[in-house]
Design a protein around this motif. Structure first.
Motif, PDB file in Angstrom:
ATOM      1  N   ASP A  89       2.881 -33.181  18.416  1.00 52.06           N
ATOM      2  CA  ASP A  89       2.170 -32.765  17.315  1.00 52.06           C
ATOM      3  C   ASP A  89       2.888 -31.515  16.790  1.00 52.06           C
ATOM      4  OD1 ASP A  89       0.193 -34.500  17.284  1.00 52.06           O
ATOM      5  OD2 ASP A  89      -1.015 -33.317  18.662  1.00 52.06           O
ATOM      6  N   VAL A  90       3.844 -31.215  17.589  1.00 47.87           N
ATOM      7  CA  VAL A  90       4.529 -29.902  17.378  1.00 47.87           C
ATOM      8  C   VAL A  90       6.153 -30.538  17.270  1.00 47.87           C
ATOM      9  CG1 VAL A  90       5.209 -27.189  17.721  1.00 47.87           C
ATOM     10  CG2 VAL A  90       3.082 -28.208  18.091  1.00 47.87           C
ATOM     11  N   ILE A  91       6.809 -30.179  16.110  1.00 49.10           N
ATOM     12  CA  ILE A  91       8.138 -30.565  16.093  1.00 49.10           C
ATOM     13  C   ILE A  91       8.922 -29.084  15.604  1.00 49.10           C
ATOM     14  CG2 ILE A  91       9.534 -32.134  14.849  1.00 49.10           C
ATOM     15  CD1 ILE A  91       7.077 -33.710  15.799  1.00 49.10           C
ATOM     16  N   VAL A  92      10.087 -28.997  16.712  1.00 49.89           N
ATOM     17  CA  VAL A  92      10.752 -27.757  16.520  1.00 49.89           C
ATOM     18  C   VAL A  92      12.164 -28.099  16.015  1.00 49.89           C
ATOM     19  CG1 VAL A  92      10.852 -27.209  18.863  1.00 49.89           C
ATOM     20  CG2 VAL A  92      11.387 -25.347  17.088  1.00 49.89           C
ATOM     21  N   ILE A  93      12.616 -27.674  14.907  1.00 48.62           N
ATOM     22  CA  ILE A  93      14.138 -28.004  14.811  1.00 48.62           C
ATOM     23  C   ILE A  93      15.081 -27.061  14.479  1.00 48.62           C
ATOM     24  CG2 ILE A  93      15.114 -29.374  12.939  1.00 48.62           C
ATOM     25  CD1 ILE A  93      12.647 -30.718  12.159  1.00 48.62           C
ATOM     26  N   GLY A  94      16.073 -26.950  15.307  1.00 51.84           N
ATOM     27  CA  GLY A  94      17.015 -26.137  14.953  1.00 51.84           C
ATOM     28  C   GLY A  94      17.843 -26.528  13.967  1.00 51.84           C
ATOM     29  N   MET A  95      18.347 -25.842  12.878  1.00 46.75           N
ATOM     30  CA  MET A  95      18.531 -25.984  11.543  1.00 46.75           C
ATOM     31  C   MET A  95      19.921 -25.234  11.244  1.00 46.75           C
ATOM     32  SD  MET A  95      18.353 -28.305   9.162  1.00 46.75           S
ATOM     33  CE  MET A  95      16.903 -28.999   9.873  1.00 46.75           C
ATOM     34  N   PRO A  96      21.128 -25.839  11.506  1.00 40.64           N
ATOM     35  CA  PRO A  96      22.334 -25.000  11.276  1.00 40.64           C
ATOM     36  C   PRO A  96      22.524 -25.343   9.739  1.00 40.64           C
ATOM     37  CG  PRO A  96      22.865 -26.726  12.925  1.00 40.64           C
ATOM     38  CD  PRO A  96      21.423 -27.010  12.343  1.00 40.64           C
ATOM     39  N   LEU A  97      23.311 -24.326   8.998  1.00 39.89           N
ATOM     40  CA  LEU A  97      23.737 -24.479   7.748  1.00 39.89           C
ATOM     41  C   LEU A  97      25.230 -25.084   7.780  1.00 39.89           C
ATOM     42  CD1 LEU A  97      22.928 -24.377   4.623  1.00 39.89           C
ATOM     43  CD2 LEU A  97      23.925 -22.143   4.746  1.00 39.89           C
ATOM     44  N   TYR A  98      25.606 -26.142   7.252  1.00 37.46           N
ATOM     45  CA  TYR A  98      27.122 -26.640   7.525  1.00 37.46           C
ATOM     46  C   TYR A  98      27.410 -27.089   6.007  1.00 37.46           C
ATOM     47  CZ  TYR A  98      26.635 -27.097  12.463  1.00 37.46           C
ATOM     48  OH  TYR A  98      26.542 -26.506  13.754  1.00 37.46           O
ATOM     49  N   ASN A  99      28.208 -26.317   5.508  1.00 35.36           N
ATOM     50  CA  ASN A  99      28.988 -26.842   4.215  1.00 35.36           C
ATOM     51  C   ASN A  99      27.524 -26.926   3.369  1.00 35.36           C
ATOM     52  OD1 ASN A  99      31.707 -26.589   4.968  1.00 35.36           O
ATOM     53  ND2 ASN A  99      31.481 -28.664   5.997  1.00 35.36           N
ATOM     54  N   ALA A 140      16.186 -21.601  11.174  1.00 35.23           N
ATOM     55  CA  ALA A 140      17.607 -21.780  10.489  1.00 35.23           C
ATOM     56  C   ALA A 140      18.540 -20.993  11.037  1.00 35.23           C
ATOM     57  CB  ALA A 140      17.387 -21.970   8.860  1.00 35.23           C
ATOM     58  N   ALA A 141      19.870 -21.363  11.269  1.00 36.51           N
ATOM     59  CA  ALA A 141      20.965 -20.490  11.387  1.00 36.51           C
ATOM     60  C   ALA A 141      22.000 -20.566  10.380  1.00 36.51           C
ATOM     61  CB  ALA A 141      21.474 -20.931  12.722  1.00 36.51           C
ATOM     62  N   ARG A 142      22.465 -19.450   9.868  1.00 38.44           N
ATOM     63  CA  ARG A 142      23.303 -19.284   8.888  1.00 38.44           C
ATOM     64  C   ARG A 142      24.514 -18.215   8.883  1.00 38.44           C
ATOM     65  NH1 ARG A 142      18.350 -20.040   4.491  1.00 38.44           N
ATOM     66  NH2 ARG A 142      17.970 -22.208   4.879  1.00 38.44           N
ATOM     67  N   GLY A 143      25.594 -18.848   8.502  1.00 40.24           N
ATOM     68  CA  GLY A 143      26.713 -17.739   8.416  1.00 40.24           C
ATOM     69  C   GLY A 143      26.676 -16.664   7.445  1.00 40.24           C
ATOM     70  N   GLY A 144      25.974 -16.895   6.316  1.00 42.50           N
ATOM     71  CA  GLY A 144      25.855 -16.062   5.347  1.00 42.50           C
ATOM     72  C   GLY A 144      24.407 -15.871   4.776  1.00 42.50           C
ATOM     73  N   LEU A 145      24.154 -15.330   3.554  1.00 42.48           N
ATOM     74  CA  LEU A 145      22.562 -15.147   3.228  1.00 42.48           C
ATOM     75  C   LEU A 145      22.361 -16.221   1.818  1.00 42.48           C
ATOM     76  CD1 LEU A 145      23.569 -10.991   3.105  1.00 42.48           C
ATOM     77  CD2 LEU A 145      21.650 -12.414   4.584  1.00 42.48           C
ATOM     78  N   TYR A 146      21.318 -16.526   2.334  1.00 43.21           N
ATOM     79  CA  TYR A 146      20.713 -17.669   1.370  1.00 43.21           C
ATOM     80  C   TYR A 146      19.208 -17.749   1.028  1.00 43.21           C
ATOM     81  CZ  TYR A 146      25.259 -19.974   2.281  1.00 43.21           C
ATOM     82  OH  TYR A 146      26.688 -20.127   2.356  1.00 43.21           O
ATOM     83  N   GLN A 147      18.511 -17.268   1.965  1.00 50.23           N
ATOM     84  CA  GLN A 147      17.221 -17.068   1.799  1.00 50.23           C
ATOM     85  C   GLN A 147      16.595 -16.733   0.792  1.00 50.23           C
ATOM     86  OE1 GLN A 147      14.987 -14.869   5.048  1.00 50.23           O
ATOM     87  NE2 GLN A 147      12.990 -15.622   4.224  1.00 50.23           N
ATOM     88  N   GLY A 148      15.706 -17.150  -0.047  1.00 49.05           N
ATOM     89  CA  GLY A 148      15.120 -16.844  -1.106  1.00 49.05           C
ATOM     90  C   GLY A 148      16.142 -16.912  -2.424  1.00 49.05           C
TER      91      GLY A 148
END
Ligand SMILES: Cc1cc2nc3c(=O)[nH]c(=O)nc-3n(C[C@H](O)[C@H](O)[C@H](O)COP(=O)(O)O)c2cc1C
Length: 201
Positions: A89-99, A140-148
């Motif tokens: 019922d609960v899905i947790v996803i690690g989400m790298p940002l690649y390219n 989500a894990a990201r090298g730079g700034l993208y949120q929003g």
């Protein structure tokens, strides 16, 4: 609703991935809060799926009792992943940002869980999702700034995808600026871990 968790790992860096650390934190906090919950782990990098092919889609479209041996094996990939998704019922996803996007390994998983007649259907009034009662957390894990910003290609895409198959409860935690100096990395990871704790509490 049960408290069982499907933890999806998706980092090329394996144990050293920042998204891996966030998922592990989530699982630890979740099990602390729900001691009887079961956690299933799926590492989409260690157990990478092939690209979706015409042969595999052909297997889906062939009635189960008419599939040859190869088609049975091909259909089993998606059948088993959907079964696994539905069992939690609960899905947790690690989400790298690649390219600028999701990983190709994760896309291959999405390609297996979107199945007409199984996880969604088309009606006269448009598509209807057939998966219900799930909650998704994207870490989500990201090298730079993208949120929003409109450069964040992940958030809306994942909302659209999960909504399409019937999952509307989806929450995001962002650890950004991970490649912008050690201080900012440590701060971002600590803040993300705190947010995870708050969401679970
Ligand atoms: C192949 C590759 C491509 C990347 N592309 C981007 C990118 O487009 N934008 C960005 O902000 N960071 C990018 N990064 C940095 C990752 O987002 C960052 O390392 C993040 O921690 C990835 O998650 P992980 O540590 O769980 O693998 C990239 C990293 C790799 C290895």
């Amino acid at each position: 609703m049960s408290n069982n968790v499907l933890a999806i790992y998706n980092s090329l860096m394996g144990e050293n991935g920042n998204s891996t650390a966030l998922v592990k934190q989530f699982v630890q906090d979740w099990q602390h809060k729900h001691p009887n919950s079961e956690v299933t782990s799926r590492d989409l990098v260690q157990n990478a799926l092939p690209h979706l092919s015409l042969a595999e889609m052909g297997a889906w479209m062939t009635p189960a009792e008419q599939r040859n041996e190869e088609q049975q094996q091909l259909a089993a990939l998606s059948d088993n992943l959907i079964k696994e998704l539905l069992a939690h019922d609960v899905i947790v996803i690690g989400m790298p940002l690649y390219n600028f996007g999701i990983s190709s390994q994760f896309k291959a998983w999405l390609d297996r869980i979107a199945r007409a007649g199984v996880t969604f259907k088309y009606t006269e009034t448009g598509p209807v999702g057939l998966v219900s009662g799930k909650k998704v957390y994207v870490l989500a894990a990201r090298g730079g700034l993208y949120q929003g910003t409109d450069k964040d290609t992940q958030t809306k895409y994942l909302q659209d995808f999960f909504n399409f198959i019937g999952i509307s409860e989806i929450e995001f935690v962002y650890a950004e600026a991970l490649a912008m100096g050690d201080d900012s990395k440590q701060q971002a990871l600590a803040a993300a871990k705190q947010q995870i704790q708050q969401k679970i509490a």
